[in-house]
Design a protein around this motif. Sequence first.
Motif, short mmCIF file in Angstrom:
data_model
loop_
_atom_site.label_atom_id
_atom_site.label_comp_id
_atom_site.label_asym_id
_atom_site.label_seq_id
_atom_site.Cartn_x
_atom_site.Cartn_y
_atom_site.Cartn_z
N GLY A 1 -10.74 68.30 -16.13
CA GLY A 1 -11.07 68.60 -14.93
C GLY A 1 -9.89 67.98 -13.92
N LEU A 2 -9.08 69.10 -13.39
CA LEU A 2 -8.18 68.84 -12.56
C LEU A 2 -8.51 69.15 -11.03
CD1 LEU A 2 -5.14 69.69 -14.68
CD2 LEU A 2 -5.60 67.49 -13.88
N GLY A 3 -9.57 69.04 -10.52
CA GLY A 3 -9.99 69.07 -9.20
C GLY A 3 -9.18 67.72 -8.39
N ARG A 4 -9.74 67.62 -7.25
CA ARG A 4 -9.13 66.42 -6.28
C ARG A 4 -9.31 65.07 -7.30
NH1 ARG A 4 -11.49 67.28 -0.56
NH2 ARG A 4 -13.36 67.80 -1.92
N PHE A 5 -10.53 64.75 -7.81
CA PHE A 5 -10.62 63.51 -8.42
C PHE A 5 -9.70 63.37 -9.58
CE2 PHE A 5 -13.40 61.19 -11.54
CZ PHE A 5 -13.12 59.75 -10.70
N GLY A 6 -10.15 64.65 -10.38
CA GLY A 6 -9.34 64.51 -11.60
C GLY A 6 -7.83 64.46 -11.74
N ALA A 7 -7.28 65.05 -10.81
CA ALA A 7 -5.98 65.27 -10.34
C ALA A 7 -5.42 63.93 -10.11
CB ALA A 7 -5.64 66.37 -9.51
N GLU B 1 -17.45 60.21 -4.14
CA GLU B 1 -17.99 60.50 -2.57
C GLU B 1 -18.67 59.41 -2.18
OE1 GLU B 1 -18.43 62.69 -5.37
OE2 GLU B 1 -17.00 64.55 -4.48
N ARG B 2 -19.88 58.67 -2.79
CA ARG B 2 -20.78 57.75 -2.41
C ARG B 2 -19.96 56.66 -2.19
NH1 ARG B 2 -25.57 55.83 -6.20
NH2 ARG B 2 -23.79 54.18 -6.92
N GLU B 3 -19.19 56.18 -3.10
CA GLU B 3 -18.44 54.82 -2.81
C GLU B 3 -17.27 55.07 -2.01
OE1 GLU B 3 -16.84 54.55 -6.78
OE2 GLU B 3 -18.89 54.04 -7.68
N ALA B 4 -16.76 56.25 -1.66
CA ALA B 4 -15.80 56.38 -0.55
C ALA B 4 -16.57 56.31 0.77
CB ALA B 4 -15.17 57.69 -0.52
N GLY B 5 -17.91 56.71 0.81
CA GLY B 5 -18.51 56.95 2.13
C GLY B 5 -19.04 55.52 2.56
N GLU B 6 -19.41 54.52 1.36
CA GLU B 6 -19.97 53.17 1.93
C GLU B 6 -18.70 52.40 2.10
OE1 GLU B 6 -21.75 52.01 -1.89
OE2 GLU B 6 -23.55 53.13 -1.59
N ARG B 7 -17.66 52.69 1.46
CA ARG B 7 -16.45 51.93 2.03
C ARG B 7 -16.08 52.14 3.21
NH1 ARG B 7 -11.10 53.14 1.22
NH2 ARG B 7 -9.48 51.48 1.32
N THR B 8 -15.88 53.39 3.53
CA THR B 8 -15.53 53.96 4.90
C THR B 8 -16.35 53.18 5.95
OG1 THR B 8 -14.70 55.77 4.07
CG2 THR B 8 -15.16 55.81 6.32
N ALA B 9 -17.86 53.26 5.82
CA ALA B 9 -18.66 52.71 6.80
C ALA B 9 -18.08 51.14 6.99
CB ALA B 9 -20.09 52.72 6.14
N HIS B 10 -18.16 50.34 5.99
CA HIS B 10 -17.86 49.03 6.14
C HIS B 10 -16.31 49.03 6.87
CE1 HIS B 10 -20.58 47.09 3.60
NE2 HIS B 10 -20.37 47.84 2.66
N LEU B 11 -15.31 49.77 6.63
CA LEU B 11 -14.03 49.72 7.49
C LEU B 11 -14.20 50.23 8.82
CD1 LEU B 11 -11.72 51.03 4.74
CD2 LEU B 11 -12.30 48.78 4.86
N VAL B 12 -15.23 51.03 9.23
CA VAL B 12 -15.25 51.45 10.54
C VAL B 12 -15.97 50.67 11.26
CG1 VAL B 12 -16.51 53.38 11.77
CG2 VAL B 12 -15.15 54.20 9.79
N SER B 13 -16.92 49.67 10.64
CA SER B 13 -17.63 49.08 11.28
C SER B 13 -17.19 47.80 11.99
CB SER B 13 -19.01 48.62 10.70
OG SER B 13 -18.56 47.76 9.54
N GLY B 14 -16.13 47.40 11.41
CA GLY B 14 -15.59 46.00 12.02
C GLY B 14 -14.22 46.07 11.89
N ARG B 15 -13.47 44.87 11.58
CA ARG B 15 -12.16 44.35 11.53
C ARG B 15 -11.49 44.69 10.00
NH1 ARG B 15 -14.25 39.51 13.75
NH2 ARG B 15 -12.96 39.90 15.78
N MET B 16 -12.27 44.96 9.35
CA MET B 16 -12.03 45.03 7.81
C MET B 16 -10.92 46.27 7.60
SD MET B 16 -15.52 44.69 5.73
CE MET B 16 -16.84 43.52 6.21
N LEU B 17 -9.76 45.91 6.70
CA LEU B 17 -8.78 46.92 6.46
C LEU B 17 -8.93 47.33 5.13
CD1 LEU B 17 -5.90 44.95 7.88
CD2 LEU B 17 -7.19 46.59 9.03
N ASP B 18 -9.69 46.85 4.15
CA ASP B 18 -9.80 47.19 2.74
C ASP B 18 -11.01 46.67 2.41
OD1 ASP B 18 -9.59 48.97 0.81
OD2 ASP B 18 -7.65 48.23 0.23
N PHE B 19 -11.96 47.32 1.34
CA PHE B 19 -13.06 46.72 1.01
C PHE B 19 -13.44 47.42 -0.37
CE2 PHE B 19 -17.71 46.86 0.27
CZ PHE B 19 -18.15 45.90 1.20
N ILE B 20 -13.67 46.21 -1.29
CA ILE B 20 -13.96 46.70 -2.54
C ILE B 20 -15.20 45.74 -2.87
CG2 ILE B 20 -13.49 46.63 -5.13
CD1 ILE B 20 -10.33 46.34 -3.91
#
Length: 222
Positions: A15-21, A127-146
């Motif tokens: 699969g060479l969609g966005r994720f596979g590529a 998609e879910r993981e990217a959304g959860e990560r984005t929520a953490h980054l948007v909500s405060g002073r975090m720059l990256d979240f794993i």
Amino acid sequence: MVDRIKHNAPVLVIGLGRFGAATAGQLDRLGREVLAVDTDESLVQKWAERVTHAVVADAKNIDALKQIGAQDFSTAVCAVGSSIEASVLITANLVDLGVPQIWAKAISASHGKILQRIGANHVIYPEREAGERTAHLVSGRMLDFIEFDDDFALVKMYPPKPIRGKNLTESGVRTKHNVTVVGVKSPGKPFTYATEKTVVSNHDLIIVTGTESDIEKFAALE
């Protein structure tokens, strides 16, 4: 089984969609040999010069997978997500061919459960993981979240005001806030491991570990 798989073994990406590529491209940049597969000839042509091998094949057909030597791979990624039926068929084929490590993309929890039940070793929810990560980054002073499976997280962030100008023992990062500062980056300098005597300044970046809830509380300190 994972221990017996060579860390530099070739990887089959279906699969060479966005994720596979993105997966295939990053593996190639890491020096891994990649066989990328898709039914779309234009996508295969696009990636033919970017990865080791790219072929047109229908991975829903187990004979097609046999012809490209899928059974010889120790690791495969099923990056097909738009069609649940295709994803399940491809994953089942990889299981039937005896591929030891199968990573599969899922678009929902029920899809992920099916993939696990038929034999996928790792199910990814991009998609879910990217959304959860984005929520953490948007909500405060975090720059990256794993976040890891057991609610443990690793975060790059700016230091909260209460710990600035003090060493890590004085500010009580671990005793008061139940998180650990493992690294500090000062402007123009590389990251260094933090010690109890490390003093964090206004301009530093820090790497913090702890549970998700403790880190959220720590990041919210004013």
